[in-house]
Every structure is written in structure tokens, then in C-alpha cells.
Motif scaffolding. Structure first.
Motif, PDB file in Angstrom:
ATOM      1  N   ASP A 195       6.865   0.708  -8.620  1.00 23.02           N
ATOM      2  CA  ASP A 195       7.838   0.154  -7.783  1.00 23.02           C
ATOM      3  C   ASP A 195       9.018   1.360  -7.808  1.00 23.02           C
ATOM      4  O   ASP A 195      10.306   0.912  -7.830  1.00 23.02           O
ATOM      5  N   GLY A 196       8.581   2.752  -8.004  1.00 30.94           N
ATOM      6  CA  GLY A 196       9.748   3.321  -8.044  1.00 30.94           C
ATOM      7  C   GLY A 196      10.493   3.613  -9.489  1.00 30.94           C
ATOM      8  O   GLY A 196      11.299   4.559  -9.751  1.00 30.94           O
ATOM      9  N   VAL A 197       9.829   2.775 -10.460  1.00 34.54           N
ATOM     10  CA  VAL A 197      10.512   2.800 -11.961  1.00 34.54           C
ATOM     11  C   VAL A 197       9.445   3.511 -12.815  1.00 34.54           C
ATOM     12  O   VAL A 197       8.271   3.008 -12.873  1.00 34.54           O
ATOM     13  N   VAL A 198       9.753   4.843 -13.318  1.00 30.21           N
ATOM     14  CA  VAL A 198       8.816   5.513 -14.180  1.00 30.21           C
ATOM     15  C   VAL A 198       9.110   5.232 -15.502  1.00 30.21           C
ATOM     16  O   VAL A 198      10.273   5.020 -16.100  1.00 30.21           O
ATOM     17  N   THR A 199       8.070   5.125 -16.291  1.00 29.62           N
ATOM     18  CA  THR A 199       7.981   5.211 -17.502  1.00 29.62           C
ATOM     19  C   THR A 199       7.355   6.307 -18.401  1.00 29.62           C
ATOM     20  O   THR A 199       6.182   6.603 -17.979  1.00 29.62           O
ATOM     21  N   GLU A 242       2.076   6.835  -6.762  1.00 29.08           N
ATOM     22  CA  GLU A 242       1.052   7.715  -7.295  1.00 29.08           C
ATOM     23  C   GLU A 242       1.803   9.172  -7.094  1.00 29.08           C
ATOM     24  O   GLU A 242       1.558   9.818  -7.913  1.00 29.08           O
ATOM     25  N   ALA A 243       2.404   9.236  -5.830  1.00 22.22           N
ATOM     26  CA  ALA A 243       2.828  10.667  -5.590  1.00 22.22           C
ATOM     27  C   ALA A 243       3.920  10.936  -6.545  1.00 22.22           C
ATOM     28  O   ALA A 243       3.912  12.132  -7.213  1.00 22.22           O
ATOM     29  N   ILE A 244       4.602   9.952  -7.101  1.00 23.29           N
ATOM     30  CA  ILE A 244       5.839  10.205  -7.849  1.00 23.29           C
ATOM     31  C   ILE A 244       5.388  10.592  -9.377  1.00 23.29           C
ATOM     32  O   ILE A 244       5.676  11.664  -9.814  1.00 23.29           O
ATOM     33  N   THR A 245       4.421   9.844  -9.718  1.00 23.20           N
ATOM     34  CA  THR A 245       3.693   9.913 -10.799  1.00 23.20           C
ATOM     35  C   THR A 245       2.812  11.493 -11.087  1.00 23.20           C
ATOM     36  O   THR A 245       3.251  12.218 -11.741  1.00 23.20           O
ATOM     37  N   VAL A 252      13.851  15.654 -15.717  1.00 23.78           N
ATOM     38  CA  VAL A 252      12.958  16.111 -14.617  1.00 23.78           C
ATOM     39  C   VAL A 252      12.283  14.948 -13.760  1.00 23.78           C
ATOM     40  O   VAL A 252      12.331  14.799 -12.674  1.00 23.78           O
ATOM     41  N   ALA A 253      11.995  13.763 -14.534  1.00 21.80           N
ATOM     42  CA  ALA A 253      11.614  12.689 -13.755  1.00 21.80           C
ATOM     43  C   ALA A 253      12.489  11.882 -13.095  1.00 21.80           C
ATOM     44  O   ALA A 253      12.460  11.668 -11.583  1.00 21.80           O
ATOM     45  N   SER A 254      13.885  12.125 -13.502  1.00 25.78           N
ATOM     46  CA  SER A 254      15.047  11.406 -12.521  1.00 25.78           C
ATOM     47  C   SER A 254      15.436  12.337 -11.243  1.00 25.78           C
ATOM     48  O   SER A 254      15.693  11.721 -10.409  1.00 25.78           O
ATOM     49  N   ALA A 255      14.808  13.609 -11.374  1.00 26.46           N
ATOM     50  CA  ALA A 255      15.228  14.239 -10.135  1.00 26.46           C
ATOM     51  C   ALA A 255      14.092  14.358  -9.060  1.00 26.46           C
ATOM     52  O   ALA A 255      14.187  14.826  -7.977  1.00 26.46           O
ATOM     53  N   VAL A 256      13.151  13.399  -9.295  1.00 25.55           N
ATOM     54  CA  VAL A 256      11.965  13.567  -8.287  1.00 25.55           C
ATOM     55  C   VAL A 256      12.350  12.389  -7.195  1.00 25.55           C
ATOM     56  O   VAL A 256      12.678  11.219  -7.604  1.00 25.55           O
ATOM     57  N   PRO A 257      12.178  12.938  -6.040  1.00 23.33           N
ATOM     58  CA  PRO A 257      12.713  11.870  -4.930  1.00 23.33           C
ATOM     59  C   PRO A 257      11.814  10.546  -5.087  1.00 23.33           C
ATOM     60  O   PRO A 257      10.578  10.570  -5.319  1.00 23.33           O
ATOM     61  N   GLY A 258      12.478   9.468  -4.790  1.00 25.54           N
ATOM     62  CA  GLY A 258      11.707   8.105  -4.672  1.00 25.54           C
ATOM     63  C   GLY A 258      11.948   7.598  -6.087  1.00 25.54           C
ATOM     64  O   GLY A 258      11.749   6.302  -6.433  1.00 25.54           O
ATOM     65  N   VAL A 259      12.348   8.259  -7.218  1.00 24.09           N
ATOM     66  CA  VAL A 259      12.356   7.492  -8.593  1.00 24.09           C
ATOM     67  C   VAL A 259      13.793   6.548  -8.570  1.00 24.09           C
ATOM     68  O   VAL A 259      15.157   7.253  -8.230  1.00 24.09           O
ATOM     69  N   THR A 286       0.848  -1.285  -0.010  1.00 18.41           N
ATOM     70  CA  THR A 286       0.129   0.063  -0.073  1.00 18.41           C
ATOM     71  C   THR A 286       0.939   1.326  -0.037  1.00 18.41           C
ATOM     72  O   THR A 286       0.619   2.143  -0.871  1.00 18.41           O
ATOM     73  N   SER A 287       2.001   1.024   0.903  1.00 17.01           N
ATOM     74  CA  SER A 287       2.876   2.348   0.926  1.00 17.01           C
ATOM     75  C   SER A 287       3.614   2.444  -0.412  1.00 17.01           C
ATOM     76  O   SER A 287       3.688   3.583  -0.825  1.00 17.01           O
ATOM     77  N   ALA A 288       3.834   1.573  -1.048  1.00 13.01           N
ATOM     78  CA  ALA A 288       4.565   1.484  -2.315  1.00 13.01           C
ATOM     79  C   ALA A 288       3.688   2.091  -3.417  1.00 13.01           C
ATOM     80  O   ALA A 288       4.096   2.780  -4.255  1.00 13.01           O
TER      81      ALA A 288
END
Length: 109
Positions: A69-73, A47-50, A90-97, A40-42
Motif C-alpha cells: 500500500d505504498g509503504v516501503v520496508t 510491485e512497480a515501486i519495489t 533512494v526509496a523515499s524519492a520513488v514516486p508513489g512511496v 489490483t492496481s495497488a
């Protein structure tokens, strides 16, 4: 007297075994609950990262963003490679990515 003592020892052994089984069951339930909470936390974190990436790329509506799981597409068509490179940065700079995968294409003119 001996029979009563043996009966008491057998009962004590049975109760100890039952208590140990109950403790192991409770520990298993706790592990399952913790694993569910982690999922649930992941999901919430994804969702927060997106959301953060989409907000940062608000002027690039054609870029799709998904996170697992922290992998952005990143997907979609961009005007040129500079726009795609900027989106990846920009995506790489977000915490948790953990990683950014690009499925971006350059739109033909």
C-alpha cells in the motif's frame, strides 16, 4: 373494472420494487468490481515501486525491499549508517512511496 385497476397497480408496484432491487444489486456489483480493480492496481503499483527501488539499489544486494500500500520496508544488514541513510533516501524519492520503514542494521565487523 375496479378489480382490474387494482390488479394492474399491484403488478406495477411489484415491478417497480423488482427494478429497484435489481438496480441496487447492480450498483453493489459495480462497487465490488471497482474495489477489486483498486486492489489490483495497488498491487501492481507496489510491485512497480519495489522494482524501481531494487534497481536503484542494485549495488546493495543485501538490502531487502518490500512494499505494501505504498509503504516501503527496507531490511537487511548494511556496512555503515551512511549506506542505510542513502537507501532510505533512494526509496523515499520513488514516486508513489507514502512512507519508508527501515529495519536495516549495521553489520558488525
Amino acid at each position: 373494472m375496479t378489480t382490474k385497476l387494482i390488479a394492474r397497480l399491484m403488478i406495477a408496484t411489484a415491478l417497480s420494487a423488482a427494478a429497484a432491487t435489481g438496480t441496487a444489486f447492480a450498483a453493489g456489483q459495480q462497487d465490488a468490481a471497482l474495489a477489486g480493480a483498486a486492489k489490483t492496481s495497488a498491487a501492481t503499483s507496489d510491485e512497480a515501486i519495489t522494482s524501481k527501488i531494487k534497481a536503484s539499489l542494485a549495488d546493495q544486494k543485501q538490502i531487502g525491499v518490500t512494499t505494501a500500500d505504498g509503504v516501503v520496508t527496507l531490511s537487511g544488514a548494511v556496512a555503515n549508517t551512511d549506506v542505510g541513510t542513502k537507501a532510505i533516501q533512494v526509496a523515499s524519492a520513488v514516486p508513489g512511496v507514502k512512507e519508508v520503514k527501515s529495519e536495516l542494521t549495521v553489520a558488525s565487523k
